[in-house]
Design a protein around this motif. Structure first.
Motif, PDB file in Angstrom:
ATOM      1  N   PHE A  66     -18.336 -20.143 -26.314  1.00 43.87           N
ATOM      2  CA  PHE A  66     -18.963 -20.946 -27.352  1.00 43.87           C
ATOM      3  C   PHE A  66     -20.263 -21.488 -26.780  1.00 43.87           C
ATOM      4  O   PHE A  66     -20.310 -21.944 -25.639  1.00 43.87           O
ATOM      5  CB  PHE A  66     -18.048 -22.104 -27.764  1.00 43.87           C
ATOM      6  N   PRO A 104     -20.249 -18.578 -31.484  1.00 40.78           N
ATOM      7  CA  PRO A 104     -19.849 -17.672 -30.410  1.00 40.78           C
ATOM      8  C   PRO A 104     -21.083 -17.167 -29.654  1.00 40.78           C
ATOM      9  O   PRO A 104     -22.177 -17.137 -30.203  1.00 40.78           O
ATOM     10  CB  PRO A 104     -19.157 -16.521 -31.150  1.00 40.78           C
ATOM     11  N   PRO A 108     -13.675 -19.575 -30.315  1.00 41.75           N
ATOM     12  CA  PRO A 108     -15.050 -20.085 -30.381  1.00 41.75           C
ATOM     13  C   PRO A 108     -15.460 -20.564 -31.770  1.00 41.75           C
ATOM     14  O   PRO A 108     -16.187 -21.547 -31.894  1.00 41.75           O
ATOM     15  CB  PRO A 108     -15.897 -18.887 -29.938  1.00 41.75           C
TER      16      PRO A 108
END
Length: 151
Positions: free
Chosen positions: A62, A79, A95
């Motif tokens: 992330f 992401p 994420p």
């Protein structure tokens, strides 16, 4: 008198070697072995883990990236697909879920769209700490789940 009894063998030689620790003078090796066995019992019901397929790994990254347009400061979350302007990048099991965690920490009036906020200049440290806080929350949730499985 000769015996005609056949023995049933369960498992194989490689499994036996996998579950035995080599003698060593390093106490850390014993901890790692015991920890691995304990986690295998919890998560895999005692079975040997399968070989990892690099394409199926669920852990992603992330990212919070800094963008400056028309003299305004923006931060984009999502992401890992950014190449420039990354101010913080963390490993995450989900994420996309991290965006929701970040949204709960930043006021609604800052959000420009689903994953972009507009902030004052020099707010990078604040954004980094928010993302790290959200990452710590995810780690705590995973830990709590593992504790639940252990019970």
């Amino acid at each position: 008198m000769t015996s005609t009894t056949n023995l049933l063998s369960i498992g194989n030689d490689t499994e036996e070697l996998y579950n035995k620790l080599q003698k060593t003078s390093n106490p850390k090796a014993y901890f790692e072995f015991e920890f691995e066995n304990h986690m295998r019992k919890l998560l895999l019901n005692g079975k040997k883990p399968k070989e990892l397929d690099e394409k199926s790994i669920q852990i992603g990254r992330f990212v919070a990236a800094e963008i400056t347009r028309n003299g305004k400061q923006y931060y984009e979350f999502g992401p890992d697909r950014y190449e420039t302007g990354v101010i913080v990048s963390v490993c995450s099991f989900v994420p996309n879920d991290m965006v929701f965690r970040v949204k709960n920490k930043i006021a609604k009036e800052h959000w420009v769209n689903e994953n972009v906020i507009q902030c004052k200049k020099n707010s990078m440290c604040n954004i980094q700490s928010i993302v790290c806080e959200c990452y710590q929350e995810e780690c705590n949730d995973i830990y709590q789940y593992l504790c639940y499985l252990n019970k």
